[in-house]
Design an enzyme around this catalytic site. Sequence first.
Site, PDB file in Angstrom:
ATOM      1  CB  CYS A  72      -0.972   0.024   1.184  1.00  0.00           C
ATOM      2  SG  CYS A  72      -2.112  -1.348   1.181  1.00  0.00           S
ATOM      3  CB  ALA A  73       3.962   2.276   0.274  1.00  0.00           C
TER       4      ALA A  73
END
Length: 456
Positions: A386-387
């Site tokens: 999630c980055a």
Amino acid sequence: MSITIDPQQDTTPRRLGIPRVSSPEPRRVADGLPKTVSADLGVPTIHRTVTDYANFDHGATTPALVAVADAAQQVQRRYGSVHRGAGYASRVTTGWFEAARAEVGEFVAARPGDEVVFTRNTTDALRLLAHCLPADTQVFAWESAHHAALLPWPADRTTRLPVPASAAHAVQLLEAALRRSGAQHALVVVTGACNVTGEIWPVTELAAVARRFGARTVLDAAQYAPHVSIDLAALDIDWVAFSGHKLYAPYGAGVLAGRSDWLDAAEPYLPAGGATARVAHDHTRWQTGPARHEGGTPNAVGAIAIAASCATLRSHRATVEAHEAHLYARLHGGLAATDGVRIVQVLGDRPNVGVVTFTIDGYDPSLVSQVLADEHAIAVRDGRFCAHLLCDAVVGADATAVRASLGLATTGEHVDRLVAAVRQLVEHGPSLSYVHTDEGWSAPADPRDVSEPLPW
Ligand code: PLP
């Protein structure tokens, strides 16, 4: 049994078993490391053994502490509605819920006037703050942030700062951006510890720059709170957000704590029962304080579980830090010394909360995690965490990596097993052949039945 209550006496809550809600007593510092409920979990491997589960996925979700599970079980045996009932169970639960708020306040060293709002998780806490932004507020966030801290802000008022090359560079980028913008009202979103690399960001320095330009700050402490103590006043941070499920408490509860002014001035996040002071035909008067944004019946068990975890971590902080620092050095040293292993870094030489993210030359990271799980009972995570913008910058465009994140369920044997397993993979490859399908990697010769009976 009957209970006589003298309404004049302020000892009533204690006699009813309702804890006091202000400043909890400091807990006795216990020896040893807090235990997790999964300490004796054995899992089947592809080699038909049952092996002690080596959990290196604390960065995603932590197992509950025994003290937390005990507290949650105690609550479940006798809970009632929160702030909604005169019954004994309601009053007890309400007292516990408000004591949980006070305990979390202690955990983050909340200042007088700060609020602790219970949310669902960090994502929800940051979304709540985004909902409360005054209209003209400009937001500054690094592209390296977790999506939960990068995406909730209004796009047309958000400045994305590039992934920095060092802690000093992060400070320079912020300073330059704030100077250029001349914004009257600004919010800087600071990551406490990077969820990809585990590197601790220069929180105090960034908060000082923000303050110099009159900007406010929110600390995304999802990865920070389980490992590092938080002092809102000392850090000079306005808000902090974190999740129970990364803090050895169950899913479904999180925290936004900090300044009350923006929160009290905003429309309720969940306009519903609990958030209202008075509903009339032509207007609604809303509560101020945490209740304003906690519409609906709250997750009291989740909040109390977080408080139990906060109390336990607070009283064992030095032991926890020593344990994690020791294991991190062993893990980082072992992997760094392994041929073909590349460790992902962003800021360079920084303190770390116990995360090592790496790739192995010639291996798909998702195959690496499958081999570790199937052959060695080791749980890691692979992917882009999630980055995405951070991974594009430091792992490669659309590239993935393996993340090993340690915590209270990790032992020295687990670290040695992980390092040995990675070396074995580098030197000899997997011990079975694996195939890749839409479901990911699997070994057709896997003899295990990994289904467990339903827990209900
Ligand atoms: N911020 C960071 C740094 C995280 O690592 C995560 C989750 O991994 C989040 C925010 C979001 O947390 P949650 O999924 O509990 O909302």
